[in-house]
Motif scaffolding. Structure first.
Motif, PDB file in Angstrom:
ATOM      1  N   LYS A  60       0.832  -1.310   0.025  1.00 28.65           N
ATOM      2  CA  LYS A  60      -0.017   0.004   0.046  1.00 28.65           C
ATOM      3  C   LYS A  60       1.037   1.271   0.146  1.00 28.65           C
ATOM      4  O   LYS A  60       0.645   2.235  -0.808  1.00 28.65           O
ATOM      5  N   TYR A  62       4.133   1.556  -1.232  1.00 27.97           N
ATOM      6  CA  TYR A  62       4.695   1.641  -2.342  1.00 27.97           C
ATOM      7  C   TYR A  62       3.375   2.189  -3.752  1.00 27.97           C
ATOM      8  O   TYR A  62       3.896   2.932  -4.460  1.00 27.97           O
ATOM      9  N   GLU A  63       2.401   1.760  -3.393  1.00 27.06           N
ATOM     10  CA  GLU A  63       0.929   2.302  -4.337  1.00 27.06           C
ATOM     11  C   GLU A  63       0.713   3.672  -4.173  1.00 27.06           C
ATOM     12  O   GLU A  63       0.734   4.296  -5.016  1.00 27.06           O
ATOM     13  N   LYS A  66       3.544   5.544  -5.564  1.00 30.38           N
ATOM     14  CA  LYS A  66       3.669   5.558  -7.158  1.00 30.38           C
ATOM     15  C   LYS A  66       2.588   6.709  -7.502  1.00 30.38           C
ATOM     16  O   LYS A  66       2.908   7.564  -8.493  1.00 30.38           O
ATOM     17  N   ASN A  94       7.558   0.751  -9.631  1.00 26.91           N
ATOM     18  CA  ASN A  94       6.771  -0.266 -10.425  1.00 26.91           C
ATOM     19  C   ASN A  94       7.310  -1.614 -10.094  1.00 26.91           C
ATOM     20  O   ASN A  94       6.962  -2.774  -9.851  1.00 26.91           O
ATOM     21  N   LEU A  97       7.069  -2.977  -6.476  1.00 29.09           N
ATOM     22  CA  LEU A  97       5.675  -3.373  -6.302  1.00 29.09           C
ATOM     23  C   LEU A  97       5.648  -4.703  -7.032  1.00 29.09           C
ATOM     24  O   LEU A  97       4.878  -5.693  -6.142  1.00 29.09           O
ATOM     25  N   GLN A 101       4.858  -8.074  -4.458  1.00 29.53           N
ATOM     26  CA  GLN A 101       3.512  -8.963  -4.676  1.00 29.53           C
ATOM     27  C   GLN A 101       3.973 -10.250  -4.946  1.00 29.53           C
ATOM     28  O   GLN A 101       3.345 -11.343  -4.379  1.00 29.53           O
TER      29      GLN A 101
END
Length: 313
Positions: A60, A62-63, A66, A94, A97, A101
């Motif tokens: 979250k 890192y999102e 971004k 990116n 992430l 993941q």
């Protein structure tokens, strides 16, 4: 009936008690071991849960990073600027992430957690600095926009002033041109017969068939605005039918009048000296003149400066 042995009975009782104690001890040990195992499993599950929670939290973070870097890139683009370092950071995030993941299927170690926390903290510091830079750029742009607006307003005012000056100058030029027009004053027409005798056109008994030449004379009126220079004076002698007498052999020609090519009968070049100087034309048709009203028109600088009429009977 045999007699009971007290010592044997006591030993048997002790054996049973010992067995019970041993069994209880074994059960206690087994229970303890099971409890320890259960506790260890729970601890492991808790560790996994914490790791998973940390992993999702990092994803979250890192999102969000971004999204913020993309926002900064859009703000710079809106100001007509580009920043390759921001695009590089977005590409880096990116990649991170994708790796984060991937930890959902593998273990997310403490070392990995520290690594990505530190990288996120570093990115957040860079994000804050870039936000400060963008805020300063926006402030500078607002100042520049205000200055540009002021300059445009000033330019518009100058353009309006120049336009007004041009209009005034044009009007002044037109007024000067109008004021500088020459004026043919005291236009007189005299008739010269074939014997050289000159007579003005007021003589009723004078006949058209006796006219050999026509003399047109006038004075150029005083004009302080007109330039003292060579002037081309044109004369048109218009017959009763409306056509101007025209003969190239006697000096006739054409000139532009109101955008149209127009015939003139004769031409004189004079040096205007503002002395009310006299100008005259003597014209010979070389044929019999027509009876009726004749018109004399005088032109200079493309304008009519005088007009008169006379009648031949």
């Amino acid at each position: 009936m045999a007699e009971s042995n007290p010592e044997r009975d006591n030993n048997r009782k002790l054996l049973v008690v010992g067995l019970i104690v041993v069994l209880l001890t074994i059960n206690g040990i087994l229970f303890y071991m099971q409890h320890q195992k259960t506790q260890k499993v729970e601890e492991q599950e808790e560790v996994i849960r914490v790791k998973n929670s940390e992993l999702e939290n990092q994803i979250k973070v890192y999102e969000a990073l971004k999204a913020d870097f993309e926002r900064q890139s859009e703000e710079l683009q809106a100001m007509g600027l580009s920043n390759d370092s921001l695009e590089a950071k977005i590409t880096q995030i990116n990649g991170d992430l994708i790796k984060l993941q991937g930890f959902r299927k593998t273990s997310f170690s403490l070392a990995d957690q520290r690594k990505y926390r530190d990288r996120a903290a570093n990115l957040e510091n860079q994000l804050k600095k870039k936000d400060q830079e963008i805020a300063k750029l926006k402030e500078d742009n607002e100042v520049l926009f205000g200055e540009n607006t002021t300059l445009k307003t000033t330019q518009t005012q100058l353009t309006d002033t120049i336009s007004t000056l041009k209009t005034n100058n044009q009007e002044l030029t037109e007024k000067v041109a109008l004021a500088s027009r020459l004026e043919a004053q005291n236009i007189q027409v005299n008739i010269i017969n074939n014997r050289g005798k000159e007579k003005d056109d007021n003589a009723d008994e004078f006949k058209a068939k006796r006219v050999d030449k026509i003399r047109i004379s006038f004075n150029l009126g005083k004009n302080e605005v007109a330039a003292k220079e060579t002037k081309e004076i044109l004369m048109r002698l218009i017959e009763p039918d409306g056509s101007a007498l025209y003969n190239l052999s006697t000096g006739s020609g054409t000139f532009m009048l109101n955008g149209e090519e127009t015939f003139y009968t004769a031409k004189r070049d004079i040096v205007f000296d503002n002395s009310q100087q006299a100008v005259s034309f003597v014209y010979s048709k070389g044929a019999e003149y027509k009876r009726g009203l004749h018109t004399i028109e005088i032109y200079a600088d493309g304008y009519q400066i005088g007009k008169s009429t006379f009648t031949l009977k």
